[in-house]
Design a protein around this motif. Structure first.
Motif, PDB file in Angstrom:
ATOM      1  N   ARG A  58       0.812  -1.222   0.000  1.00 19.91           N
ATOM      2  CA  ARG A  58       0.000   0.000   0.000  1.00 19.91           C
ATOM      3  C   ARG A  58       0.846   1.273   0.000  1.00 19.91           C
ATOM      4  O   ARG A  58       0.350   2.347  -0.273  1.00 19.91           O
ATOM      5  CB  ARG A  58      -0.958   0.007   1.191  1.00 19.91           C
ATOM      6  N   ARG A  59       2.119   1.117   0.329  1.00 18.16           N
ATOM      7  CA  ARG A  59       2.984   2.308   0.341  1.00 18.16           C
ATOM      8  C   ARG A  59       3.145   2.908  -1.052  1.00 18.16           C
ATOM      9  O   ARG A  59       3.362   4.105  -1.193  1.00 18.16           O
ATOM     10  CB  ARG A  59       4.374   1.947   0.887  1.00 18.16           C
ATOM     11  N   VAL A  62      -1.620   5.192  -4.301  1.00 21.06           N
ATOM     12  CA  VAL A  62      -2.221   6.443  -3.836  1.00 21.06           C
ATOM     13  C   VAL A  62      -3.693   6.419  -4.212  1.00 21.06           C
ATOM     14  O   VAL A  62      -4.047   6.216  -5.379  1.00 21.06           O
ATOM     15  CB  VAL A  62      -1.524   7.664  -4.466  1.00 21.06           C
ATOM     16  N   ASN A 391       1.694   9.091   1.161  1.00 21.27           N
ATOM     17  CA  ASN A 391       2.439   8.005   1.811  1.00 21.27           C
ATOM     18  C   ASN A 391       3.917   8.306   2.026  1.00 21.27           C
ATOM     19  O   ASN A 391       4.713   7.387   2.251  1.00 21.27           O
ATOM     20  CB  ASN A 391       2.347   6.706   0.992  1.00 21.27           C
ATOM     21  N   ARG A 394       5.100   7.188   5.509  1.00 24.10           N
ATOM     22  CA  ARG A 394       5.104   5.725   5.616  1.00 24.10           C
ATOM     23  C   ARG A 394       6.270   5.111   4.835  1.00 24.10           C
ATOM     24  O   ARG A 394       6.907   4.162   5.292  1.00 24.10           O
ATOM     25  CB  ARG A 394       3.774   5.165   5.115  1.00 24.10           C
TER      26      ARG A 394
END
Length: 565
Positions: A58-59, A62, A391, A394
């Motif tokens: 998921r990093r 977007v 992100n 993260r």
């Protein structure tokens, strides 16, 4: 009086930025609609780090609805565009068909994998263009190392510890660099794995790594790879692939269970389906990105052949840097066609390139200044953080944790080999359980996939990523039995946004296979409605469960070329 509607097909570098800029310029004056098969924008340059276990999936994604709040997102795959009726026909993820009318159309469908006519490649290799492929490769590498550790047969152990990457452009180079570090870490410090020697081969018919870049960058990348232990074989490619290994063009047979296909990409066939003038599969456009004879249609990114005003007579290459900038120009000129601002031709200035070689190593030439080593690594990561639309914290946190903690060598089995065939028309969504009819797909995030509002373009990010097209109805669904998944099904090439994919011109048989069928049932010339196109490769070691009602044949279909530069 209703407001005009602007439909954007594809949410890659070009499509995403077009939507972002238009949502500001045309707010209150037009409705902006974005058609894409996924609800996220994929930042392709960091995909090799997902496969290597550095970043969580998921990093590098977007949320489209989260970052494009004034844009209407329609999930679907574009099957046909009727220019005369000004409508886009699409199929949503549940198989329902829909139509979007438009007053202005922006085609940013991007590019798709290029499959060369080499025996066995469609059956035994995987690309590296989407998130499912990266997740599959991560699991596959981990699984091969675990299976190698559990066998007493030396030949089998050596084959499972051997990984072959074809294509020494951006994606292939980064996959090999990151993959070698990952496998070394899976062996290091494990007392029961002593004696296991992970072997990585990087093949390309070109005479040097990253042949499309400055020679100094090429030398730096080659030196880092060789020092790390990657066998760089220039002037060599694959003649044939089998379930037990690959036969190289120099006559050597390499026993392996992993073949990663990073040869290149080609423009999304959706552009060719319009019946308009093309340049090597790309839609010819004016410097303003408008399609000649169709003032309401614009095209940008990997799907468009944009005149290079800096080099008269040539067209801009399929790169993320160009796609990102063209998205801004397309948005401004679409707005100008509605009376907001003035139209401008597309011009560019080279900002340089950056290639992440894993750890603190990289090769970069920002603004033409050649860099290598830790300084280049810092510059490369800085570019990525600046270009990400979200992100960032993260991603930075994952980088920091990776430098302090060992990576988790765990395979989750979320993506099976049959769900990510090399010949898929859409690398973004994993192939799902069968439906009775083929899926037409909507403009996938093409042109690599990365970019942020007005953030600087990522240096050297690859262009072209996901495309719009028709995908055959996948295999039937039932629970997969346990057992060893495909022995030689890797996950392959990004065009970054590599991306995008590397140009395949240096690979044998570099032109797309003329005897391979195009995906059907999505655009003009496709299969008649109700007919099943051939879904994908055969001879997978972990095939989908049988379904007596499914009679569709499994045959490979070809696909793509240059957007990884």
């Amino acid at each position: 009086m209703s407001r005009p509607r602007i439909v954007i097909v594809g949410a890659g570098f070009a499509g995403y930025r077009t939507a972002r800029v238009l949502s500001r310029k045309a707010r209150g004056k037009a409705d902006v609609v974005l058609l894409n098969p996924t609800d996220y924008f994929l930042y392709l340059p960091l995909l090799p780090q997902v496969a290597a276990g550095i970043l969580e999936p998921r990093r590098v994604t977007v949320s489209l609805s989260g970052t494009l709040r004034h844009v209407r997102l329609v999930l679907g795959e574009a099957g046909r565009i009727d220019l005369d009726a000004r409508s886009v026909h699409y199929t949503d993820p549940e198989g329902n068909e829909g139509t979007l009318g438009y007053d202005r159309l922006v085609l940013a469908a991007g590019s798709v994998n290029k499959l060369l006519p080499i025996p066995g490649v469609a059956e035994h290799a995987h690309g590296f263009r989407g998130l499912p492929e990266a997740l599959y490769l991560r699991d596959h590498i981990t699984r091969q190392m675990e299976l190698a550790a559990s066998t007493d047969d030396r030949a089998t152990r050596a084959a499972r510890c051997t990984f072959v990457v074809v294509g020494a452009g951006y994606t292939g180079t980064e996959v090999a660099a990151q993959g070698k570090m990952f496998t070394d870490e899976l062996v290091r410090g494990h007392p029961l794995r002593r004696g296991m020697r992970p072997r990585w081969l990087l093949l390309d018919i070109a005479d040097r790594v990253l042949s499309e870049l400055d020679e100094r960058l090429s030398r730096t990348a080659g030196r880092v790879l060789r020092r790390r232990g990657v066998e760089v074989r220039m002037g060599t490619s694959v003649r044939e692939a089998t379930s037990d290994g690959v036969l190289l063009t120099d006559g050597e047979f390499v026993a392996t269970r992993t073949l990663v296909w990073c040869v290149g990409v080609r423009p999304d066939p959706l552009a060719a389906s319009l019946g308009l003038p093309l340049e090597r599969g790309r839609l010819l456009v004016e410097p303003t990105l408008r399609v000649p004879g169709r003032p309401e249609v614009f095209a940008c990114g990997d799907a468009a052949a944009v005149p290079d005003l800096e080099r008269p007579g040539q067209y801009t290459p399929m790169t993320a840097q160009h796609a990102w900038r063209q998205g801004r120009t397309a948005a401004r000129n679409v707005a100008a066609s509605l009376g907001v601002g003035e139209a401008r031709p597309y011009r560019h200035r080279d900002l340089g390139f950056a290639v992440d070689l894993g750890g603190v190593q990289a090769a970069a030439n920002p603004l033409g200044v050649p860099l290598s080593g830790p300084l280049a690594g810092a510059v490369t990561r800085g570019y990525h953080l600046a270009a990400l639309p979200g992100n960032r914290v993260r991603v930075a946190a994952d980088w920091m944790l990776d430098s302090l903690l060992p990576r988790q060598g765990v395979q989750l089995g979320l993506v099976r080999s049959w769900a990510v065939p090399l010949d898929t028309a859409s690398p973004e969504p994993a192939r799902s359980p069968a439906r009775s009819a083929p899926r037409t797909r909507a403009g996938a995030g093409g042109d690599g996939e990365a970019g942020a509002g007005d953030a600087p373009e990522p240096a050297g990010a690859r262009g072209g990523a996901g495309p719009a097209r028709t995908e055959p109805g996948p295999e039937p669904a039932k629970n997969q039995p346990g057992g060893e998944p495909a022995r030689n099904q890797p996950g392959g090439e990004p065009a970054r946004n590599q991306p995008g994919g590397e140009p395949a011109k240096n690979q044998p048989g570099a032109e797309p296979a003329t005897n391979r069928p195009e995906p059907v049932a999505r655009r003009s010339g496709g299969a008649p409605r109700g007919e099943h196109p051939s879904p994908g490769p055969v001879k997978r070691d972990d095939p989908p469960p049988d379904d007596p009602t499914d009679t569709a044949a499994d045959t490979p279909a070809g696909t793509p070329a240059e957007g990884d530069s």
